[in-house]
Design a protein around this motif. Structure first.
Motif, short mmCIF file in Angstrom:
data_model
loop_
_atom_site.label_atom_id
_atom_site.label_comp_id
_atom_site.label_asym_id
_atom_site.label_seq_id
_atom_site.Cartn_x
_atom_site.Cartn_y
_atom_site.Cartn_z
N ARG A 43 -23.98 70.08 -58.75
CA ARG A 43 -23.29 68.67 -58.78
C ARG A 43 -23.32 68.31 -57.35
NH1 ARG A 43 -19.44 71.64 -62.49
NH2 ARG A 43 -20.04 70.66 -64.58
N MET A 44 -23.12 69.11 -56.15
CA MET A 44 -23.09 68.11 -55.04
C MET A 44 -24.60 67.71 -54.62
SD MET A 44 -20.81 71.47 -53.08
CE MET A 44 -21.03 70.79 -51.33
N HIS A 45 -25.65 68.51 -55.00
CA HIS A 45 -27.01 68.07 -54.96
C HIS A 45 -27.29 66.75 -55.66
CE1 HIS A 45 -31.17 67.78 -54.96
NE2 HIS A 45 -31.56 67.58 -56.37
N CYS A 46 -26.56 66.55 -56.89
CA CYS A 46 -26.89 65.46 -57.56
C CYS A 46 -26.11 64.44 -57.04
CB CYS A 46 -26.12 65.91 -59.02
SG CYS A 46 -26.24 64.49 -60.14
N VAL A 47 -24.84 64.55 -56.49
CA VAL A 47 -24.30 63.44 -56.04
C VAL A 47 -24.89 62.99 -54.50
CG1 VAL A 47 -22.05 62.81 -54.66
CG2 VAL A 47 -21.86 63.90 -56.94
N LEU A 48 -25.35 63.85 -53.58
CA LEU A 48 -26.14 63.52 -52.38
C LEU A 48 -27.37 62.72 -52.71
CD1 LEU A 48 -25.74 66.75 -50.32
CD2 LEU A 48 -24.75 64.50 -49.97
N GLU A 55 -26.02 51.98 -52.90
CA GLU A 55 -24.65 52.13 -52.69
C GLU A 55 -24.09 52.40 -54.14
OE1 GLU A 55 -22.11 49.04 -51.10
OE2 GLU A 55 -22.64 49.36 -49.08
N ARG A 56 -23.45 53.33 -54.42
CA ARG A 56 -22.86 53.67 -55.70
C ARG A 56 -21.20 54.18 -55.62
NH1 ARG A 56 -28.40 56.13 -57.96
NH2 ARG A 56 -28.78 54.47 -59.03
N THR A 57 -20.38 53.75 -56.40
CA THR A 57 -19.05 54.24 -56.46
C THR A 57 -18.93 55.80 -57.13
OG1 THR A 57 -18.56 53.52 -58.67
CG2 THR A 57 -18.38 52.01 -56.82
N GLN A 58 -17.98 56.14 -56.81
CA GLN A 58 -17.76 57.43 -57.66
C GLN A 58 -17.90 57.45 -59.11
OE1 GLN A 58 -14.54 59.88 -54.78
NE2 GLN A 58 -13.85 59.69 -56.99
N ALA A 59 -17.52 56.52 -59.67
CA ALA A 59 -17.43 56.30 -61.21
C ALA A 59 -19.02 56.30 -61.59
CB ALA A 59 -16.64 55.25 -61.58
N GLN A 60 -19.75 55.55 -60.83
CA GLN A 60 -21.20 55.49 -61.08
C GLN A 60 -21.81 56.68 -60.92
OE1 GLN A 60 -21.66 52.11 -58.27
NE2 GLN A 60 -22.47 50.87 -59.90
N ASP A 66 -22.90 63.25 -65.36
CA ASP A 66 -22.40 63.64 -66.50
C ASP A 66 -21.24 64.25 -66.10
OD1 ASP A 66 -21.81 63.68 -69.36
OD2 ASP A 66 -23.12 65.31 -69.46
N MET A 67 -20.20 63.93 -65.13
CA MET A 67 -19.13 64.53 -64.70
C MET A 67 -17.93 63.65 -64.91
SD MET A 67 -20.20 65.78 -60.93
CE MET A 67 -21.65 64.89 -60.52
N ASP A 68 -16.77 64.83 -65.32
CA ASP A 68 -15.64 63.92 -65.69
C ASP A 68 -14.83 63.33 -64.19
OD1 ASP A 68 -14.00 65.90 -64.70
OD2 ASP A 68 -14.20 67.02 -66.43
N LYS A 69 -13.94 62.59 -64.31
CA LYS A 69 -13.35 62.07 -63.02
C LYS A 69 -12.86 63.09 -62.06
CE LYS A 69 -9.94 58.82 -61.29
NZ LYS A 69 -8.95 57.85 -61.68
N THR A 70 -12.21 64.12 -62.88
CA THR A 70 -11.58 65.24 -62.02
C THR A 70 -12.56 65.99 -61.21
OG1 THR A 70 -9.92 65.38 -63.56
CG2 THR A 70 -10.11 67.52 -62.02
N THR A 71 -13.64 66.43 -61.90
CA THR A 71 -15.10 67.16 -61.33
C THR A 71 -15.47 66.37 -60.27
OG1 THR A 71 -15.29 68.21 -63.44
CG2 THR A 71 -17.06 68.21 -62.01
N ALA A 156 -13.51 68.92 -83.31
CA ALA A 156 -13.56 70.57 -83.48
C ALA A 156 -14.67 71.21 -82.82
CB ALA A 156 -13.62 70.94 -84.88
N ALA A 157 -15.95 70.57 -82.53
CA ALA A 157 -17.04 70.91 -81.71
C ALA A 157 -17.10 70.85 -80.48
CB ALA A 157 -18.43 70.41 -82.45
N ARG A 158 -16.81 71.92 -79.83
CA ARG A 158 -16.63 71.51 -78.29
C ARG A 158 -17.99 71.79 -77.60
NH1 ARG A 158 -12.06 69.93 -78.24
NH2 ARG A 158 -10.04 70.84 -77.96
N ARG A 159 -17.97 71.20 -76.51
CA ARG A 159 -19.32 71.10 -75.79
C ARG A 159 -19.20 72.22 -74.90
NH1 ARG A 159 -20.81 66.83 -71.01
NH2 ARG A 159 -22.59 67.86 -70.34
N ALA A 160 -20.28 73.01 -74.64
CA ALA A 160 -20.32 74.23 -74.01
C ALA A 160 -20.09 73.79 -72.42
CB ALA A 160 -21.64 74.85 -73.99
N ARG A 161 -19.32 74.77 -71.93
CA ARG A 161 -18.77 74.54 -70.54
C ARG A 161 -20.13 74.72 -69.60
NH1 ARG A 161 -13.25 75.02 -69.46
NH2 ARG A 161 -13.82 75.34 -67.00
N GLN A 162 -20.14 73.72 -68.67
CA GLN A 162 -21.37 73.66 -67.81
C GLN A 162 -21.23 75.00 -66.70
OE1 GLN A 162 -23.83 71.60 -68.34
NE2 GLN A 162 -22.85 71.28 -69.97
#
Length: 162
Positions: A43-48, A55-60, A66-71, A156-162
């Motif tokens: 994820r750190m690699h992806c963000v960098l 110029e990109r915001t945290q949300a972008q 494919d990360m939620d806000k907290t992650t 009911a169908a949960r996405r597998a944890r990354q």
């Protein structure tokens, strides 16, 4: 032959979900191990890398990765703590905050991209040369064609944890 065995359905197609999940899991774990050697997560690699493109915001960046806000917040906090990126006001919109990569972050992104490319290259090179381009082409055709649109699964169908 037991009763249950006789009743088992015959698989008419290869289990594509299993094959793709297994491949994806193996690549993710190899990637995580390789990147951890330079103190990064995938994820750190992806963000960098994506923050360096413009110029990109945290949300972008969260949407791209494919990360939620907290992650995303945890990931950017880790990049800031390591001196690889920082939150700054956008030059286009002073109210928006963008993720700016530091000079050290840019150097680390170069290294991490070589690592990521190496993991992908090793996987492809394990295949006969004739299968490499065909595999990539087939996966690209699926992701850009038939499987381009994600279908909202029932709760009911949960996405597998990354």
């Amino acid at each position: 032959m037991g009763f249950m065995t006789a009743m088992a359905p015959v698989r008419a197609e290869p289990d594509l979900s299993f094959l793709l999940d297994r491949t994806s899991h193996a690549l993710r774990t190899r990637m995580a191990a390789a990147l951890s050697e330079i103190g990064l997560t995938a994820r750190m690699h992806c963000v960098l890398v994506h923050a360096l493109e413009g110029e990109r915001t945290q949300a972008q960046l969260a949407a791209i990765g494919d990360m939620d806000k907290t992650t995303m917040v945890v990931t950017v906090d880790a990049l800031e703590k390591a001196g690889l990126a920082e939150r700054r006001p956008s030059t286009a919109d002073r109210r928006a905050r963008i993720i700016a990569v530091t000079e050290a972050g840019s150097e680390v992104a170069e290294r991490s991209q070589r690592i990521v490319d190496g993991v992908h290259s090793a996987a492809l090179e394990s295949l006969p040369a004739t299968e490499r381009a065909a595999l990539v082409r087939a996966l690209r055709n699926l992701t850009e064609g038939h499987l381009a649109e994600t279908v909202e699964a029932p709760s009911a169908a949960r996405r597998a944890r990354q």
